[in-house]
Design a protein around this motif. Structure first.
Motif, short mmCIF file in Angstrom:
data_model
loop_
_atom_site.label_atom_id
_atom_site.label_comp_id
_atom_site.label_asym_id
_atom_site.label_seq_id
_atom_site.Cartn_x
_atom_site.Cartn_y
_atom_site.Cartn_z
N GLY A 1 0.73 -1.20 0.14
CA GLY A 1 0.11 0.19 0.12
C GLY A 1 0.88 1.31 -0.12
N LEU A 2 2.09 1.19 0.04
CA LEU A 2 3.01 2.34 -0.15
C LEU A 2 2.78 3.01 -1.08
CD1 LEU A 2 5.24 3.42 1.78
CD2 LEU A 2 6.93 2.34 0.33
N ALA A 3 2.57 4.33 -1.08
CA ALA A 3 2.43 5.33 -2.35
C ALA A 3 3.73 5.72 -2.70
CB ALA A 3 1.42 6.58 -1.97
N LEU A 4 3.80 6.23 -4.09
CA LEU A 4 4.96 6.79 -4.34
C LEU A 4 5.81 7.90 -3.65
CD1 LEU A 4 4.21 7.03 -8.34
CD2 LEU A 4 5.51 5.06 -7.03
N ALA A 5 6.93 7.76 -3.69
CA ALA A 5 7.60 8.49 -2.64
C ALA A 5 7.43 10.06 -2.90
CB ALA A 5 9.34 8.43 -2.72
N LYS A 6 7.34 10.52 -4.24
CA LYS A 6 7.04 11.74 -4.66
C LYS A 6 5.71 12.43 -4.04
CE LYS A 6 4.59 11.40 -9.23
NZ LYS A 6 4.56 11.34 -10.67
N HIS A 7 4.90 11.36 -4.15
CA HIS A 7 3.52 11.86 -3.46
C HIS A 7 3.79 12.05 -1.98
CE1 HIS A 7 1.23 11.80 -6.98
NE2 HIS A 7 1.30 10.53 -7.18
N ARG A 8 4.19 11.03 -1.31
CA ARG A 8 4.38 11.08 0.04
C ARG A 8 5.25 12.32 0.68
NH1 ARG A 8 7.32 6.79 2.01
NH2 ARG A 8 7.73 6.04 -0.31
N ASN A 9 6.32 12.76 -0.46
CA ASN A 9 7.13 13.70 0.01
C ASN A 9 6.29 15.13 0.02
OD1 ASN A 9 9.53 12.72 0.74
ND2 ASN A 9 10.15 12.47 -1.41
N ALA A 10 5.69 15.03 -1.04
CA ALA A 10 4.62 16.29 -1.39
C ALA A 10 3.97 16.61 -0.39
CB ALA A 10 4.00 16.10 -2.80
N MET A 11 3.05 15.56 0.28
CA MET A 11 1.97 15.71 1.30
C MET A 11 2.74 16.10 2.45
SD MET A 11 -0.58 12.44 0.73
CE MET A 11 0.47 11.31 0.35
N ALA A 12 4.28 15.54 2.90
CA ALA A 12 4.78 15.99 4.12
C ALA A 12 5.01 17.41 4.00
CB ALA A 12 5.85 15.08 4.23
N LYS A 13 5.50 17.90 2.94
CA LYS A 13 5.73 19.25 2.57
C LYS A 13 4.71 20.25 2.74
CE LYS A 13 10.02 19.28 -0.24
NZ LYS A 13 10.02 18.33 -1.40
N LEU A 14 3.75 19.77 2.30
CA LEU A 14 2.27 20.55 2.52
C LEU A 14 1.96 20.71 3.81
CD1 LEU A 14 0.06 19.09 -0.64
CD2 LEU A 14 0.95 21.86 -0.07
N ALA A 15 1.91 19.41 4.56
CA ALA A 15 1.51 19.31 6.12
C ALA A 15 2.49 20.32 6.80
CB ALA A 15 1.63 18.00 6.50
N THR B 1 -6.67 3.94 -2.68
CA THR B 1 -7.93 3.28 -3.28
C THR B 1 -7.73 1.85 -2.84
OG1 THR B 1 -6.89 2.77 -5.49
CG2 THR B 1 -8.15 4.91 -5.24
N GLU B 2 -8.64 1.02 -3.14
CA GLU B 2 -8.73 -0.39 -3.03
C GLU B 2 -7.45 -0.85 -3.75
OE1 GLU B 2 -13.33 -1.23 -2.09
OE2 GLU B 2 -11.98 -2.77 -2.96
#
Lengths: 293, 262
Positions: free
Chosen positions: B59-73, B234-235
């Motif tokens: 279930g690990l999302a791509l690093a680019k997304h996880r990084n982007a979300m962390a930056k937003l947060a 998603t599922e």
């Protein structure tokens, strides 16, 4: 502008889509409380309740109302209503469905929750009647609730109007059992005529509590128990304690609320002592000889 | 002006951040308060280091997304930042490797700071210590066979140190007590108690998102928007890496002749 895409998704997932159309009742959620201060947990309760009710396919939650209690409640550590209202407004600024209402806090005396529920229910139907035509049920301003059954049956005649449900935590449900805190007829009115959405907290069993009370059990279909799987016990008490001690409360409440608190230095050791030697308004009222109206 | 005697610290949190939640960010706040309250430390900064895609977790999302979300947060945070070094490495990186990298980087950055006279200010004479910030489940993960190399754990707690935030420190104390290795370095393991029970796990957040339920107030609004814009979680996304063995278990399987730096 934050678009709530989840509501679109929910419609697609509705169990009734494509099947026989069931009547969907509009619901407004009302949360009463100190909101001293408002926290992410309070806000989360609204989201959980809405998801739960929408998921049944029978309800459409159209609005949420936060009604902070008046200063006359005399709870220990309760700061001025003006601040609590403003913090709640800041917290809901980016919510498209949750609003803050100051009517309760503006009353000179403490008001029983049932009265607040009644007020908002009447407001809701006043709006509704401006749109619709027929309302055969007469309701005057002064309402006597000694006759539970007639009150309830009057409400049931208006079944097609929007429902107002009281949103609360399991601790409020269980407070029904605290002597002199609630009037039995008020509880009957809230669960009989309106509805309760109760969010569970760890260490409580709402189902058992309802089961053990004949009065509650009678109206158990109006009591919606929502299980919070993501345990989140950010209590306002804890937040005040952290603030007093100079600890961070970031991510427990919205940032703009934290800024408001810090700019005005609300919540200190002194503020926590407010009303320290005073009896809570409802207890004062019900333990005295005379009954209230 | 009195020179503070507090030891400067930087906190590093490694993890999936899949996605980042309010609780992740809360850990930093709690840890900082606790360390400051000891009177001995001054927390200078915090680093969120999302794991690379090579970790292979389900279930690990791509690093680019996880990084982007962390930056937003963390956009509005004055002291915690997101670092992408670990996620950019070709393979999964051992936590201790990430710690070594950041420790060296901080030291180098320190070396470039000079006042007008060409001297380093007194406070900077002491290089900030890097400590690993984690939750209670992390301490228990040391027991999972094949997940950690003993010498890595030794370096982690011995050379660097842990700041472990949990609901009841009793659970963490027991974990330290039951491990000889941890017990030996108990002075370097800071146990912080989180009195507010908050189980906002990323797993639960993903579950709620899959089911179209609200996660507002659990995760910053900016992250929620990002998730919906990119239709993450998603599922299908939860099935990514299904059946795949976690990378550390593969990489660290007992093989003769393998060196530490493989």
């Amino acid at each position: 502008m934050i678009v709530d895409i989840t509501s679109i998704k929910k419609e697609k997932a509705s169990p009734l889509s494509g099947m026989q159309k069931q009547k969907v009742t509009e619901v407004v959620l009302l949360a009463c409380g100190s909101f001293n201060p408002i926290t992410n947990m309070h806000l989360r309760m609204f989201e959980l309740a809405r998801d739960h009710l929408q998921d049944t396919g029978q309800y459409n939650v159209v609005k949420g109302i936060i009604s902070p209690v008046g200063d006359a409640y005399r709870k220990k550590g309760l700061i001025e209503a003006s601040h609590r209202l403003e913090m709640a407004r800041l917290a809901t600024a980016n919510s498209d469905w949750i609003k803050v209402d100051d009517w309760e806090s503006l009353q000179a005396e403490w008001l029983e929750t049932a009265k607040v529920v009644r007020h908002h229910y009447e407001e809701l139907h006043a709006e509704d009647h401006n749109k619709d035509d027929v309302d055969t049920v007469h309701h005057g301003k002064k309402r006597r609730v000694d006759e539970n059954h007639s009150e309830i049956s009057r409400h049931q005649e208006r079944r097609d109007g929007p429902k107002l449900m009281l949103l609360c935590g399991a601790d409020v449900l269980e407070s029904f059992a605290v002597p002199n805190l609630w009037k039995q007829e008020d509880i009957a009115e809230i669960v009989g005529c309106h509805g309760l959405v109760c969010i569970t907290r760890s260490g409580s069993d709402p189902y058992k509590f309802i089961h053990q009370s004949d009065d509650l059990w009678q109206h158990h279909r109006n009591i919606h128990v929502v299980h919070e799987w993501i345990t989140n016990e950010i209590s306002a008490t804890h937040v005040r304690r952290a603030l007093r001690r100079g600890y961070s409360v970031r991510y427990l409440l919205p940032e703009n609320v934290i800024d408001y608190i810090q700019e005005r230095r609300l919540y200190s050791a002194e503020s926590e002592q407010k009303n320290a030697d005073i009896i809570l308004a409802p207890l004062q009222r019900y333990t005295s000889a005379s009954s209230s109206s | 002006m009195m020179v503070t005697r507090r030891v400067p610290l930087v906190l590093l949190a490694c993890g999936s951040f899949n996605p980042i939640t309010n609780q992740h960010m809360r850990l930093f706040e709690l840890a900082r308060d606790h360390l400051h309250a000891t009177g001995q430390y001054q927390v200078m900064g915090g680093i969120v280091s999302p794991v690379s895609d090579g970790y292979g977790k389900q279930g690990l999302a791509l690093a680019k997304h996880r990084n982007a979300m962390a930056k937003l947060a963390l956009g509005t945070s004055s002291w915690v930042t997101v670092d992408e070094w670990e996620s950019q490495q070709p393979d999964w990186t051992e936590t201790v490797e990430t710690m070594r990298y950041h420790s060296e980087r901080i030291l180098k950055e320190l070396g470039t700071h000079r006042d007008p006279n060409g001297n380093t200010p007194p406070l900077s004479c002491v290089s900030p210590q890097l400590k690993l910030l984690c939750g209670a489940d992390f301490l228990n993960s040391f027991k999972v066979p094949g997940l950690w190399l003993d010498k890595h754990v030794e370096e982690l707690v011995g050379r660097f140190g842990l700041v472990c935030v949990s609901r009841g420190s009793l659970q963490s104390e027991r974990a330290v007590h039951e491990s000889d290795l941890l017990h030996r370095h108990r002075h370097n393991i800071f146990l912080v108690t989180e009195w507010v029970r908050n189980e906002t796990s990323a797993t639960e957040v993903r579950r709620a998102l899959r089911r179209g339920l609200s996660v507002k107030y659990l995760v910053p609004d900016s992250v929620i928007d990002y998730i919906h814009q990119h239709n993450l979680y998603t599922e299908d996304s939860e099935r990514r890496n299904e059946g795949t063995l976690l990378r550390p278990l593969v990489k660290q399987a007992r093989q003769p002749g393998k060196s530490l730096d493989d």
